[in-house]
Design an enzyme around this catalytic site. Structure first.
Site, short mmCIF file in Angstrom:
data_model
loop_
_atom_site.label_atom_id
_atom_site.label_comp_id
_atom_site.label_asym_id
_atom_site.label_seq_id
_atom_site.Cartn_x
_atom_site.Cartn_y
_atom_site.Cartn_z
N TRP A 100 0.87 -1.20 0.06
CA TRP A 100 0.01 0.08 -0.13
C TRP A 100 0.77 1.42 0.03
O TRP A 100 0.20 2.36 -0.27
CB TRP A 100 -0.74 0.08 1.25
CG TRP A 100 -0.28 0.22 2.60
CD1 TRP A 100 0.81 -0.72 2.95
CD2 TRP A 100 -0.81 1.01 3.54
NE1 TRP A 100 1.21 -0.18 4.35
CE2 TRP A 100 0.10 0.93 4.68
CE3 TRP A 100 -1.73 1.82 3.56
CZ2 TRP A 100 0.10 1.43 5.79
CZ3 TRP A 100 -1.91 2.46 4.97
CH2 TRP A 100 -1.05 2.29 5.95
N ASP A 101 2.26 0.96 0.15
CA ASP A 101 3.04 2.29 0.32
C ASP A 101 3.03 3.04 -1.02
O ASP A 101 2.93 4.17 -1.04
CB ASP A 101 4.65 1.63 0.28
CG ASP A 101 4.75 0.83 1.30
OD1 ASP A 101 4.00 -0.04 1.81
OD2 ASP A 101 5.89 0.62 1.74
N GLU A 132 0.46 -2.93 12.91
CA GLU A 132 0.69 -4.29 12.85
C GLU A 132 0.81 -4.99 14.30
O GLU A 132 1.36 -5.96 14.43
CB GLU A 132 1.72 -4.85 11.89
CG GLU A 132 1.24 -4.48 10.52
CD GLU A 132 2.38 -4.64 9.62
OE1 GLU A 132 2.22 -4.95 8.33
OE2 GLU A 132 3.51 -4.55 9.84
N LYS A 178 2.17 0.69 16.75
CA LYS A 178 3.66 0.44 15.86
C LYS A 178 3.72 1.79 15.13
O LYS A 178 4.71 2.14 14.93
CB LYS A 178 3.55 -0.60 15.09
CG LYS A 178 4.70 -0.75 14.09
CD LYS A 178 4.57 -2.06 13.36
CE LYS A 178 5.80 -2.08 12.45
NZ LYS A 178 5.67 -3.34 11.47
N GLN A 179 2.58 2.35 14.54
CA GLN A 179 2.66 3.45 13.58
C GLN A 179 1.33 4.04 13.52
O GLN A 179 0.38 3.66 14.08
CB GLN A 179 3.00 3.00 12.17
CG GLN A 179 1.88 1.96 11.49
CD GLN A 179 2.47 1.12 10.41
OE1 GLN A 179 2.92 0.37 10.61
NE2 GLN A 179 1.89 1.54 9.16
#
Length: 779
Positions: free
Chosen positions: A353-354, A495, A608-609
């Protein structure tokens, strides 16, 4: 922190390595990576060293090393290697004395220059200069130039170079056949073929020699070995003279569009002719032509300029744009961007998806022709995405979490490696659970169309992509005890939270995807009835639209609680809360796993993000500013930024909520992931999504560029250390130059073909030629 990086030429767009240190090969090889989107090479030296990673990748050439592995980009043969024997001493910086050393990468031109002054074990003092380009305008050409100046006495020189096919992907060999020959007495031809996909690779290379600028001929002594073809050249450099060696190499594959319909022998002949023509031009002409291509293709069309107290900021933007063009296969819509660009085989060269969320915005706003190819790749993948959904028990199109070629389907590994102590393999279900990728793909398509006005791509597969993904979402929804439709058992962007229910990011993006499908269906029926009828016949659109309407009414969307917080997952706010200050912004990401297991992290309020916060940059119209601020203050302290995708999102949102100092700090942290002093951060390749995010920090964050209600908005707010920010945007065929200072915004419609409506702060302007707009501080 020890570093060999030198930013003293940052203002000139030059990145430098100030000293030779084998401990930092990985970092330098990655951030000095050269390429042109067709191929990419890690920046290894001509001479070989233990611990280096000699890697070259060609876009789209996926192959399976064995039947139980997933497709990956094969590491192609090495054409850079060159052994120099000088007065009987092999040139290596591990022996003798390094009197001077400096390697630079000119981000403006893509040329790498390494200058070494070396005293050999035999006592000779030599000045060596190594130059290298990967041509931007001749996609198949790699050119090298080596100069050797004898300072004190004559030096005998033996050169050994050619093509080395003894290259693997971490031990996995992808090439099963090879052929070798010498053409016209001086061109080496090496052909290798991938084992499973049977893609031929054609390598051609030739050496030219010059003494003090005068060309001379030395017969080559060619030799074939197993998976290697090389030649030796012997000559002498008189004292006070300079020997110049030029090695021109070309790389082609059977996937090249211009090779369609040709036999392998015809392809080999065409590849050989390409090398011969490049060789006739010589290094300097090739380098100059490539530099002009960089100026015309990249810097004149989309350069970002920053007037800052610290030249590192401008270098970071130049670095990001350089690598964006090194990694992107602009030549072929059958290929896409990999998670590490073309700088390593990490993530096996797969697309995530980057592309849509972090990289595509750069291209839609600066190079819409290249953006179109990236979007078309997903349209070409639609049939495979439908097959992926069927295999998982769903309808419509489910795009793979990891993608290789358009027809390869899901390429993520279902199983990870064995546990170090138990020997048991662990399951990685991301291909089945990280399903937000499907809505992300549609979001990329929507943004491209909104920014370019290219409705033709919708008729060329875009409409069906939107409809098929909406069909997937309604088949994936499940009715819960509350009578609402839920998404159970998913993984959001964070994640650290596996197999969760009602991830806010996934639910909202799926809802948005279905809503746009309804809008497209209605529009298509009115404006393009023949295409509507064709798609209705295959997809039963009339019935599907009714199902979509019902799903939109009944779908569960997490709402703000009494504190205004939208829960990341159904149970997020009930999880254990801990102080994360000791783990944030550490040099080594993931350090929290030293103290907590993955199971423990799953039960904590730690991300995580960026997850829920990412919604506020993608679907800004769904939320009020007050909601953004409340969620910002809640989630930011709980986010570790253990993914390189996170910092840029937080920087943009910090700009939106008015925290410019923190926005700038996070921009710097994002820029330093690859470009900073941590000398192991990029060992496994550059961070492609973060590099796209650096541009977004500047243009979408500090530049305030957004699309709201189909209108272009520009509301800049610069950090204190910046005096000025300027950049280019393409909007519906118009090229706009934006120049922002703290108190004024100047917009110039360079194309001048039509007027553009632009919203600045709370007012709408008509941009015909030039606008100079005073800014008020809204923070």
């Amino acid at each position: 922190m020890k570093t060999v990086l030198d930013y003293s030429q940052a203002a000139e767009g030059i990145l430098a390595e100030a000293s030779f240190d084998r401990n930092y090969f990985g970092k330098i090889e990655s951030i000095f990576c050269q390429g042109n989107g067709y191929l990419g090479i890690r920046n290894v030296t001509e001479e070989q060293y233990w611990g280096e990673s000699r890697e070259m990748y060609v876009s789209g050439t996926f192959d399976r090393a064995s039947g139980d592995t997933v497709p990956e980009l094969p590491n192609a043969a090495d054409v850079l290697e060159m052994k120099l024997i000088l007065n009987g001493c092999i040139f290596t910086l591990q022996e003798g004395n390094i009197l001077a050393y400096r390697r630079t990468l000119n981000l403006n031109t893509g040329e790498c220059v390494r200058k070494v002054r070396w005293r050999s074990p035999a006592g000779d003092t030599l000045a060596l200069e190594f130059r290298r380009i990967v041509s931007l305008n001749r996609l198949h050409v790699i050119a090298q130039q080596i100069s050797i100046a004898a300072e004190e006495r004559a030096v005998s020189v033996c050169i050994e170079t050619g093509v080395n096919g003894r290259i693997t992907n971490g031990g996995e060999q992808h090439f099963s056949r090879n052929a070798k020959r010498v053409r016209e007495g001086r061109f080496l031809e090496y052909i290798q073929v991938t084992g499973e996909s049977e893609i031929p690779f054609f390598f051609h290379t030739a050496i030219s020699l010059f003494l003090n600028g005068e060309s001379f001929f030395v017969p080559c002594s060619a030799r074939r070995e197993r998976r290697r073809l090389f030649a030796r050249y012997n000559t002498e450099v008189p004292a006070g003279k300079t020997l110049r060696i030029e090695k021109i190499s070309t790389v082609h594959t059977g996937l090249d569009a211009e090779f369609a319909g040709l036999s392998w022998e015809q392809q080999a002949q065409a590849a050989f002719v390409c090398c011969r023509e490049a060789n006739e031009l010589g290094y300097r002409q090739l380098a100059d032509d490539s530099a002009r291509a960089w100026e015309k293709t990249v810097w004149k069309r989309g350069a970002v300029q920053i007037e800052s107290k610290d030249p590192f900021d401008a270098l970071a933007l130049k670095f990001a744009q350089y690598h964006l063009h090194v990694m992107t296969p602009a030549h072929d819509e059958r290929m896409n961007i990999t998670a590490k660009g073309l700088s390593s085989d990490a993530y096996r060269g797969h697309t995530f998806w980057d592309t849509e969320i972090f990289i595509l915005p750069y291209y839609t706003f600066t190079h819409p022709d290249m953006a179109r190819r990236l979007v078309r790749y997903r349209c070409l993948s639609l049939e495979s995405a439908c097959g992926n959904a069927r295999r998982n028990g769903w309808k419509g199109a489910q795009f793979p979490w990891e993608a290789a070629g358009p027809n390869d389907g899901e390429t993520s590994s279902e199983w990870g490696g064995p546990d170090l102590f138990t020997g048991e393999f662990y399951r990685m279900p991301y291909g089945q659970t990280e399903i937000h990728i499907t809505a992300d793909v549609v979001y990329g398509l929507r943004q491209y169309v909104a920014e370019t006005g290219d409705e033709a791509i919708m008729e060329d597969g875009g409409y069906e992509l939107v409809f098929q993904t909406a069909i997937f979402w309604v088949s994936r929804l499940q009715c819960g005890p509350d009578g609402l439709l839920h998404l159970y058992g998913v993984v959001g962007p964070d994640e650290y939270k596996n197999d969760v229910d009602d991830n806010a990011f996934t639910n909202y993006m799926a809802h948005w995807n279905i809503r746009w499908a309804v809008e497209c269906c209605d529009k298509l029926q009115i404006e393009h009835s023949s295409l509507y009828r064709a798609l209705d016949k295959r997809l039963d659109l009339a019935r599907a639209r009714g199902i979509w309407d019902a799903a939109l009414r009944k779908m569960y969307l997490p709402q703000p609680d009494e504190d205004g917080i939208i829960p990341q997952t159904a149970d997020y706010r009930s999880l254990k809360s801990i102080d994360l200050s000791a783990y944030k912004f550490r040099e080594r990401v993931g350090s929290i796993t030293d103290d907590y297991t993955w199971e423990e992290l799953h039960g904590m309020q730690v991300s995580k993000q960026a997850d829920t916060l990412l919604l506020f940059t993608l679907l800004g119209d769904y939320f009020s500013k007050e909601q953004k601020i409340a969620n910002w203050h809640y989630y930011e302290p709980r986010t570790l930024h253990d993914s390189s995708l996170s910092l840029c999102t937080h920087s943009i949102l910090a700009s939106d909520v008015g925290d410019l100092p923190l926005a700038y700090t996070m921009f710097r942290h994002a820029a330093e992931i690859d470009l900073g002093p941590n000398m192991s951060s990029s060992d496994e390749g550059i961070h492609a999504a973060s590099i796209g995010g650096i541009w977004q920090c500047a243009v979408l964050g500090f530049g305030g560029v957004r699309i709201r209600g189909g209108m272009l908005q520009i509301t800049p707010a610069l950090p204190n250390s910046w005096e000025k920010l300027s950049f280019f945007l393409w909007w519906h065929g118009c090229r706009i130059h934006v120049s922002a200072a703290h108190d004024r915004l100047v917009l110039e419609n360079i194309s001048g073909t039509k007027s553009v409506l632009v919203q600045v702060q709370d007012r709408i302007y008509t941009l015909d030629e030039t606008l100079s707009i005073p800014l008020c501080n809204l923070n």
